[in-house]
Scaffold this active site. Structure first.
Site: not given
Ligand code: SAH
Length: 397
Positions: A211, A227, A249-250, A278, A299, A339
């Site tokens: 961050r 994400f 985000d989903s 998505n 991410d 991850c």
């Molecule tokens: N970058 C974030 C953490 C990401 S964790 C931070 O800084 O806090 C991964 C995220 O991806 C989760 O919030 C989950 O809800 C989302 N996610 C999972 N599959 C997804 C998809 N296909 N499209 C969009 N979001 C998705």
């Protein structure tokens, strides 16, 4: 007679290298009828003493080592010592930092397999993820009660790891009072964390350093946060040089909290657009519309939960990075993460290189990212290393 776990011939090798996991396929037999969570002496096929470990009869990881010292007792004092050491390390590593949230105990890598402790201000969140940690739950909580006082402790043992060890999920208040949302600070950024229902224990503490990096690097212009969860990278980029963000985000609940995080950081609502969708599909749509960004952050969740999922996950990582690179303006920055523990940093770099080739962009790697100091990796436990990332600059004109 003590309870014992006898290994098959040759299977002592990883233990002699002090790797803390014993897979079920390495176990020849048990003696003294150990039950789940019991401490067993681990012996080689020739009877050589190797370690004391917690037994987990139903799991693929049949035992996790507590100690390599035959004289060391596994009792309340043992947990008190290990917890004291882990917390003292955090005090050293976080010295000079004004961050109020960090991981206090990182399981195997702090010599406490199956135990995770995260601190959010004066609230502590606990995860008991293995039979061994579960068996010592009362002693661990008793030892913790006097350490680095908290106003409340919350349990979030509601993850898949626990199910794999044959334990039912569990969550709820363990001590004191724990509000649903806790505010934390990282430097002068503020985030609201849902410790009751958020992902993991509420927040991606492992991305703290990134961050700060994204805040520092964010170029003037638009950033895309793929994400985004509760928008921590969006907030960081907007607190830095970015003027606008498009964040996807989903999880609708996560996006609701993301809006709150904008307010907490004094950022006007109209600087971010939150899309509940998505990422794979939304990025395609943005590409088809010819959109472009100065910074793209990707991410995704753990796409390979096991080594056998790596080939399929590799295709998904390539797909999303290819789209991310196509959406990047020349000179722009892609900050991309994985991850998935089973996917090595080398393979991740190859995947991103393949994505750049297919996207037809020239690029240079300007940063290799990993885990922060409060998520250590015990030196004999490479599995503790899961988070990896690259900062990639599009270098074509
Ligand atoms: N970058 C974030 C953490 C990401 S964790 C931070 O800084 O806090 C991964 C995220 O991806 C989760 O919030 C989950 O809800 C989302 N996610 C999972 N599959 C997804 C998809 N296909 N499209 C969009 N979001 C998705």
């Amino acid at each position: 007679m003590s309870q014992q776990l006898i290994l098959r011939p040759g299977r002592e090798r990883s233990l002699l290298r002090r790797h803390p996991w014993i897979f079920s396929g390495s176990v020849a037999e048990t003696r003294g009828s150990p039950q789940a969570g019991d401490t067993v002496d681990v012996l080689s096929s020739s009877g050589e003493w190797l370690a004391k470990a917690a037994y987990s009869p139903e799991a693929h990881i049949a035992a996790r080592v507590w100690t390599w010292d035959p004289e060391e007792l596994v009792d309340e004092a043992f947990f008190r010592r290990r917890l004291t050491a882990a917390l003292a390390t955090r005090a050293e590593l976080m010295r000079g930092s004004s961050c109020t949230a960090y991981r206090e105990v990182h399981a195997e890598s702090d010599g406490l397999p199956g135990l995770v402790l995260d601190r959010y201000g004066d609230v502590r969140v606990v995860q008991f993820l293995s039979q061994g940690a579960e068996a010592w739950r009362d002693e661990i909580l008793a030892a913790l009660s006097g350490m680095h006082p908290t106003s409340g402790t919350y349990e979030r043992s509601d993850t898949e790891a626990r199910t794999l060890d044959g334990l039912a999920p569990r969550a709820g208040v363990l001590a004191g009072e724990v509000p649903e949302r806790v505010e934390i600070r990282e430097d002068d950024m503020v985030f609201s964390v849902d410790v009751h229902r958020g992902q993991k224990t509420g927040f991606y503490l492992d991305q703290r350093d990134h961050r700060a990096l994204i805040r520092r690097l964010a170029p003037a212009g638009r950033m895309l946060d793929g994400f985004c969860y509760t928008g921590s990278f969006t907030v960081a980029a907007l607190r830095g040089g970015a003027s606008q963000a498009l964040s996807i985000d989903s999880s609708a609940e996560a996006l609701e909290l993301a809006r709150e995080n904008m307010r907490l950081n004094g950022l006007a609502d109209d600087r971010a657009t939150w899309t509940d969708g998505n990422v794979f599909e939304e990025l395609r749509r943005l590409r088809d519309r010819g959109e472009s960004f100065e910074m793209v952050v990707l991410d995704p969740p753990r796409l390979a939960a096991a080594a056998s999922h790596v080939p399929r996950a590799a295709r998904a990582y390539k797909d999303v990075n290819l789209l991310g690179l196509k959406l990047l303006k020349p000179g722009g920055l892609l900050v991309t993460f994985s991850c998935s523990g089973g996917l090595s940093p080398e393979l991740f770099q190859k995947i991103v290189a393949g994505a750049a080739l297919d996207a037809g962009v020239e690029a240079q790697i300007v940063g290799w990212l990993g885990q922060p100091a409060d998520h250590p990796v015990a030196i004999q436990f490479p599995e503790g290393r899961y988070l990896k990332g690259l900062v990639v600059r599009r270098s074509d004109a």
